[in-house]
Design a protein around this motif. Structure first.
Motif, PDB file in Angstrom:
ATOM      1  N   LEU A   1      45.927 -53.655 -69.174  1.00 35.27           N
ATOM      2  CA  LEU A   1      45.501 -54.497 -68.058  1.00 35.27           C
ATOM      3  C   LEU A   1      45.839 -53.765 -66.760  1.00 35.27           C
ATOM      4  CD1 LEU A   1      45.837 -57.995 -69.027  1.00 35.27           C
ATOM      5  CD2 LEU A   1      43.717 -57.100 -68.907  1.00 35.27           C
ATOM      6  N   ALA A   2      45.000 -53.591 -65.898  1.00 32.04           N
ATOM      7  CA  ALA A   2      45.247 -52.614 -64.582  1.00 32.04           C
ATOM      8  C   ALA A   2      46.640 -53.272 -63.916  1.00 32.04           C
ATOM      9  CB  ALA A   2      44.156 -52.548 -63.672  1.00 32.04           C
ATOM     10  N   SER A   3      46.636 -54.576 -63.815  1.00 32.98           N
ATOM     11  CA  SER A   3      47.493 -55.301 -62.923  1.00 32.98           C
ATOM     12  C   SER A   3      49.006 -55.098 -63.645  1.00 32.98           C
ATOM     13  CB  SER A   3      47.159 -56.661 -62.813  1.00 32.98           C
ATOM     14  OG  SER A   3      46.979 -57.418 -64.062  1.00 32.98           O
ATOM     15  N   LEU A   4      48.992 -54.943 -64.859  1.00 28.48           N
ATOM     16  CA  LEU A   4      50.292 -54.847 -65.705  1.00 28.48           C
ATOM     17  C   LEU A   4      50.847 -53.590 -65.450  1.00 28.48           C
ATOM     18  CD1 LEU A   4      49.811 -57.231 -68.892  1.00 28.48           C
ATOM     19  CD2 LEU A   4      50.956 -57.921 -66.269  1.00 28.48           C
ATOM     20  N   HIS A   5      50.022 -52.477 -65.666  1.00 27.06           N
ATOM     21  CA  HIS A   5      50.178 -51.079 -65.424  1.00 27.06           C
ATOM     22  C   HIS A   5      50.850 -50.854 -64.312  1.00 27.06           C
ATOM     23  CE1 HIS A   5      49.724 -46.637 -65.132  1.00 27.06           C
ATOM     24  NE2 HIS A   5      49.950 -46.722 -66.455  1.00 27.06           N
ATOM     25  N   ALA A   6      50.214 -51.393 -63.206  1.00 26.46           N
ATOM     26  CA  ALA A   6      50.799 -51.312 -61.960  1.00 26.46           C
ATOM     27  C   ALA A   6      51.901 -51.906 -61.515  1.00 26.46           C
ATOM     28  CB  ALA A   6      49.561 -51.928 -60.900  1.00 26.46           C
ATOM     29  N   ALA A   7      52.251 -53.070 -62.234  1.00 27.74           N
ATOM     30  CA  ALA A   7      53.452 -53.803 -62.008  1.00 27.74           C
ATOM     31  C   ALA A   7      54.583 -52.858 -62.775  1.00 27.74           C
ATOM     32  CB  ALA A   7      53.345 -55.245 -62.540  1.00 27.74           C
ATOM     33  N   GLU A   8      54.255 -52.439 -63.870  1.00 31.96           N
ATOM     34  CA  GLU A   8      55.342 -51.801 -64.614  1.00 31.96           C
ATOM     35  C   GLU A   8      55.424 -50.543 -63.906  1.00 31.96           C
ATOM     36  OE1 GLU A   8      55.895 -51.561 -69.078  1.00 31.96           O
ATOM     37  OE2 GLU A   8      55.588 -49.447 -68.740  1.00 31.96           O
ATOM     38  N   VAL A   9      54.472 -49.622 -63.293  1.00 33.17           N
ATOM     39  CA  VAL A   9      55.034 -48.334 -62.636  1.00 33.17           C
ATOM     40  C   VAL A   9      55.636 -48.867 -61.450  1.00 33.17           C
ATOM     41  CG1 VAL A   9      53.710 -46.571 -61.419  1.00 33.17           C
ATOM     42  CG2 VAL A   9      53.010 -47.134 -63.516  1.00 33.17           C
ATOM     43  N   GLY A  10      55.254 -49.813 -60.667  1.00 38.65           N
ATOM     44  CA  GLY A  10      55.912 -49.951 -59.354  1.00 38.65           C
ATOM     45  C   GLY A  10      57.340 -50.608 -59.599  1.00 38.65           C
ATOM     46  N   VAL A  11      57.728 -51.250 -60.747  1.00 38.46           N
ATOM     47  CA  VAL A  11      58.999 -51.740 -60.901  1.00 38.46           C
ATOM     48  C   VAL A  11      59.724 -50.512 -61.434  1.00 38.46           C
ATOM     49  CG1 VAL A  11      60.758 -52.808 -62.638  1.00 38.46           C
ATOM     50  CG2 VAL A  11      58.546 -53.842 -61.927  1.00 38.46           C
ATOM     51  N   ALA A  12      59.622 -49.467 -62.064  1.00 37.07           N
ATOM     52  CA  ALA A  12      60.139 -48.291 -62.528  1.00 37.07           C
ATOM     53  C   ALA A  12      60.384 -47.390 -61.250  1.00 37.07           C
ATOM     54  CB  ALA A  12      59.368 -47.407 -63.415  1.00 37.07           C
ATOM     55  N   ARG A  13      59.498 -47.393 -60.305  1.00 38.78           N
ATOM     56  CA  ARG A  13      59.607 -46.574 -59.026  1.00 38.78           C
ATOM     57  C   ARG A  13      60.548 -47.234 -58.106  1.00 38.78           C
ATOM     58  NH1 ARG A  13      53.117 -45.004 -58.104  1.00 38.78           N
ATOM     59  NH2 ARG A  13      53.149 -43.490 -59.456  1.00 38.78           N
ATOM     60  N   GLY A  14      60.483 -48.469 -58.116  1.00 43.88           N
ATOM     61  CA  GLY A  14      61.089 -49.353 -57.016  1.00 43.88           C
ATOM     62  C   GLY A  14      62.707 -49.394 -57.576  1.00 43.88           C
ATOM     63  N   ILE A  15      62.936 -49.356 -58.778  1.00 39.34           N
ATOM     64  CA  ILE A  15      64.507 -49.416 -59.293  1.00 39.34           C
ATOM     65  C   ILE A  15      64.859 -47.991 -59.160  1.00 39.34           C
ATOM     66  CG2 ILE A  15      65.975 -49.215 -61.322  1.00 39.34           C
ATOM     67  CD1 ILE A  15      64.525 -51.629 -62.447  1.00 39.34           C
ATOM     68  N   VAL A  16      64.317 -46.762 -59.162  1.00 43.60           N
ATOM     69  CA  VAL A  16      64.809 -45.414 -58.883  1.00 43.60           C
ATOM     70  C   VAL A  16      64.992 -45.558 -57.420  1.00 43.60           C
ATOM     71  CG1 VAL A  16      64.093 -43.015 -58.833  1.00 43.60           C
ATOM     72  CG2 VAL A  16      63.562 -44.480 -60.904  1.00 43.60           C
ATOM     73  N   ARG A  17      64.039 -45.970 -56.845  1.00 43.47           N
ATOM     74  CA  ARG A  17      64.204 -45.902 -54.966  1.00 43.47           C
ATOM     75  C   ARG A  17      65.571 -46.542 -54.810  1.00 43.47           C
ATOM     76  NH1 ARG A  17      63.048 -50.011 -51.582  1.00 43.47           N
ATOM     77  NH2 ARG A  17      61.616 -51.084 -53.069  1.00 43.47           N
ATOM     78  N   LEU A  18      65.799 -47.884 -55.399  1.00 39.80           N
ATOM     79  CA  LEU A  18      66.947 -48.542 -54.914  1.00 39.80           C
ATOM     80  C   LEU A  18      68.163 -47.920 -55.521  1.00 39.80           C
ATOM     81  CD1 LEU A  18      65.537 -52.077 -55.698  1.00 39.80           C
ATOM     82  CD2 LEU A  18      66.071 -50.999 -53.344  1.00 39.80           C
ATOM     83  N   LEU A  19      68.244 -47.049 -56.553  1.00 43.01           N
ATOM     84  CA  LEU A  19      69.612 -46.647 -57.123  1.00 43.01           C
ATOM     85  C   LEU A  19      70.104 -45.315 -56.102  1.00 43.01           C
ATOM     86  CD1 LEU A  19      68.240 -46.074 -60.849  1.00 43.01           C
ATOM     87  CD2 LEU A  19      70.196 -47.271 -60.183  1.00 43.01           C
ATOM     88  N   ASP A  20      69.178 -44.981 -55.326  1.00 43.27           N
ATOM     89  CA  ASP A  20      69.782 -43.962 -54.449  1.00 43.27           C
ATOM     90  C   ASP A  20      70.660 -44.551 -53.332  1.00 43.27           C
ATOM     91  OD1 ASP A  20      69.779 -41.203 -53.702  1.00 43.27           O
ATOM     92  OD2 ASP A  20      68.089 -41.538 -52.233  1.00 43.27           O
ATOM     93  N   GLY A  21      71.547 -43.826 -52.956  1.00 43.15           N
ATOM     94  CA  GLY A  21      72.323 -44.020 -51.684  1.00 43.15           C
ATOM     95  C   GLY A  21      73.482 -44.784 -51.943  1.00 43.15           C
ATOM     96  N   GLU A  22      74.146 -45.566 -51.069  1.00 40.91           N
ATOM     97  CA  GLU A  22      75.376 -45.991 -51.165  1.00 40.91           C
ATOM     98  C   GLU A  22      75.185 -47.567 -50.570  1.00 40.91           C
ATOM     99  OE1 GLU A  22      78.585 -44.220 -49.125  1.00 40.91           O
ATOM    100  OE2 GLU A  22      78.789 -42.544 -50.498  1.00 40.91           O
TER     101      GLU A  22
END
Length: 724
Positions: free
Chosen positions: A284-305
């Motif tokens: 379902l497009a909404s679930l695909h967008a959610a999973e891709v968004g979670v992965a990108r969001g976590i990778v973004r939040l891992l960066d920095g101090e």
């Protein structure tokens, strides 16, 4: 007229009493005052909606029923708005318009006579001439009247096409005045948009409206339905081949029609194709967008101090130990050090391993640095427990993100992020992919996130396996606490929960020994039910002093069957609330004042959420409302909203996630065979705070302990994180 007349006859009169009316089928038994007849006539027929005071025009024949005497059997039954003062008063007093009860109905008719209904519809401003009626109430009455008229049209439409009518109000609320046109154009929208209406019901309507079995519209709806059912089971996607096979089974349509339907839905961006472990999968497009968004969001939040800079754990740990008077174990000290150094950390472990102690130490350290902290949990009960354990305010994730019922979205997002240096989420095992996506979108890149939870508990009710996938990815720093602390080890609930989690049978209490954990063997499912009733209503209250309604929660694996929540709730309701006051029946359920009830869906307008438990405090059929007390506040339900509630003397183990109860009684029988596994029993036992009683057939208990089913949900978050 007479009992032997076989030709169709006509009858008209005023409804004095609705003896019986089935909302789903429309079948009605009415007592009607017919001009020229001394006695009230019994009229039997079908009507989408009928109320006392209305006029009925019926065509049929008189019959003599063996049990009930003379009846007019109506082949055609039409309901007409009343025109006399008495009829209008009875009509309005029936509660069919929210806000008008018997007393106000009398005042209206005294003021406006035979023109009362006309005044409500066309001249509502005149209502304000009555004492106590302001512009707000006048507008509300007119709106309720118009809604009632529109809903009646929907009722007639549904029933004329063989459908039940119980969801008519919700259909109107979703589609408004365009309801009939919308449903006629695409009846399958009902299954997607209206809670309580499934694909089969929508498919039946579609066929009656002339939709062919091989229609592309039907095939596309069937494909979406299969994917939605998989999402309800926790999966984010389906292997393409499995989806085609399931849709063919459901629809009886050729494979090529299903293939074309999938391709069409992909072209329309309602579905996405994306491989999982190299296998073509449909999302379902909404679930695909959610999973891709979670992965990108976590990778973004891992960066920095972390925004608070570097904190020397070797100095911070003695400082916090001195203030709390607690000596942290090596595993707890390691957890504190990791969480202070990383942007995202997972802290996981079972009961009694010190997750709360670690979190308390961490919060003291970062708050001493001036960090702005937000605490949240997936459910209201979990948030309340978090507040109690930390001494700080905790909210549901929906409240933290400021859910907006008008738009169905969150006010907190990438453009308006959460104003915090640290976001802590407890009971993280309950996070589904959609809610997690909304959360990570709203967290600043400079913020720190701690996910706290027990990965061995049941996964989220919604799609995804977020906590398990995050841990499996190896990308996010994580600490698993395993040491059971001395104080916790005194609790047999904690000890036995860990035994079950390791595949070992729980240890029963010694005869006559004081314990917080007991196993009661049952010979059969019926024996288990009998022992459950006796334990809840007599043994626990007498021996431990727990209130059987307020303090004791019965937990079972499923809703259906002789040892399911529906059967057990009826039994427990009869035993625990036998002298209830007002009672009302809706959607196949009976509610009484004093009943324990559970909210089954998130209702953002009312600010109550799936899993919240309350007590029915008042039922007012005149005003058409039921009031339920949830902790310190009262929530009002209209009668058509009662399908949001179920009795809660017994609830499923899934529904108990995120909650703790003073005492629990868990029932396992061979009737629960398909659901019995270690994960389920472990989750159930960890809900008990001061007492856990396990009533089980020995074979069922062995199956639960020794079955590590661990069905892998079809997700790809771990892979996305690992490669992101």
């Amino acid at each position: 007229m007479g009992p032997n007349t076989q030709d169709l006859e006509r009858l008209h009169g005023t409804v004095e009493r609705v003896t019986f009316h089935a909302e789903e089928t429309g079948f009605a038994v009415l007592r009607v005052r017919v001009p020229g007849m001394r006695e009230l006539a019994t009229v039997v027929g079908r009507a989408a909606s009928v109320h006392p005071g209305e006029r009925v025009e019926a065509e049929g024949r008189w019959i003599r029923d063996r049990a009930h005497g003379m009846q007019f059997q109506a082949d055609d039954l039409r309901v007409v708005a009343p025109s006399t003062r008495e009829g209008i008063e009875r009509y309005l007093a029936s509660g069919m318009i929210h806000g008008i009860g018997p007393r106000f109905a009398r005042r209206l008719v005294e003021a406006f006579g035979e023109r009362t209904l006309e005044v409500i519809e066309h001249e509502p401003g005149r209502l304000r001439a009555l004492p106590g009626i302001g512009p707000k109430r006048a507008d509300a009455i007119r709106a309720a009247w118009q809604e009632q008229r529109a809903v009646r049209d929907i009722l007639v439409f549904l029933q004329s096409h063989g459908l039940g009518t119980a969801r008519a109000v919700r259909i109107f609320r979703v589609y408004g005045d365009d309801a009939i046109a919308t449903v006629t154009a695409d009846p399958y929208r009902l299954a997607l948009d209206i809670r309580g209406i499934g694909f089969k019901t929508a498919d039946d309507l579609a066929r009656r409206l002339g939709v062919r079995e091989d229609s592309p519209l039907r095939a596309r709806a069937g494909v979406r339905h299969v994917l939605q059912e998989l999402a309800d089971e926790g999966h984010c996607a389906s292997a393409r081949g499995d989806l085609i096979e399931a849709a063919v089974r459901l629809l009886g349509a050729p494979e090529e029609v299903i293939e074309q339907a999938i391709d069409h839905e992909v072209a329309e961006s309602r579905l996405r194709i994306d491989a999982i472990a190299g296998e073509p999968s449909v999302w379902l497009a909404s679930l695909h967008a959610a999973e891709v968004g979670v992965a990108r969001g976590i990778v973004r939040l891992l960066d920095g101090e972390p925004s608070w800079g570097r904190i020397d754990a070797q100095r911070a740990l003695p400082w916090v130990e001195a203030r709390t008077g607690l000596a942290l174990s090596e595993s707890q000290r390691r957890a504190v050090a990791v969480a202070l150094a990383e942007k995202i950390t997972v802290i996981t472990g079972g009961p009694g391993v010190g997750k709360t102690t670690v979190l308390d130490a961490l919060l003291r350290i970062v708050r001493a640095k001036g960090a702005r902290v937000e605490l949240a949990a997936p459910t209201g009960r979990a948030a309340k427990r978090m507040s109690e354990s930390t001494g700080l305010e905790a909210r549901t994730i929906h409240r933290l993100l400021e859910f907006d019922p008008r738009t169905g979205g969150f006010k907190r997002d990438r453009e308006r992020p959460i104003d915090a240096d640290l976001v802590v989420v407890d009971e993280a095992s309950m996070l589904d992919i959609v809610l997690t996506h909304a959360l990570v979108r709203a967290v600043r890149s400079s913020s720190v996130v701690w996910l706290v939870g027990d990965v061995d508990q049941l996964p989220s009710v919604g799609p995804g396996a977020v906590l398990a996938d995050v841990l499996a990815s190896g990308r996010v720093p994580a600490v698993r606490l395993t040491e059971i602390f001395r104080q916790a080890a005194k609790s047999q609930i904690v000890v036995n929960a860990h035994r079950v989690n390791h595949g070992e049978m729980p240890l029963p209490a010694a005869p006559d020994a004081a314990s917080d954990f007991y196993v009661i063997p049952a010979d059969s499912p019926d024996d288990a039910v009998g022992k459950l009733i006796h334990t809840v209503t007599e043994r626990i209250p007498k021996r431990f002093g727990f209130d059987p309604v307020r303090d004791v929660q019965v937990l079972v694996p499923m809703n259906r069957g002789g040892v399911g929540t529906r059967t057990l709730n009826a039994e427990l309701q009869a035993r625990l609330n036998p002298h209830a006051g007002a009672r009302i029946e809706r959607f196949g359920q009976s509610f009484s004042e004093g009943d324990k009830v559970l909210q089954t869906v998130n209702d953002y307008d009312k600010d109550v959420f799936n899993g919240d438990i309350g007590t029915v405090s008042r039922i007012d059929e005149d005003d058409g409302i039921v009031e339920v007390r949830f902790d310190d506040r009262v929530v009002t339900y209209a009668l058509h909203e009662l399908d949001e509630l179920v009795l809660a003397y017994a609830v499923t183990i899934h529904k108990s996630q995120g909650s703790e109860y003073p005492a629990i009684v868990v029932v396992l029988t061979t009737q629960h065979f398909t659901l019995l596994d270690r994960n389920l029993l472990y989750t159930a036992l960890t809900r008990g705070k001061r007492l856990a009683v396990l009533i089980a057939q020995p074979r069922a208990l062995e199956l639960a302990v020794h079955t590590a089913r661990a069905v892998r949900r079809r997700t790809d978050l771990a892979s996305r994180l690992a490669s992101g």
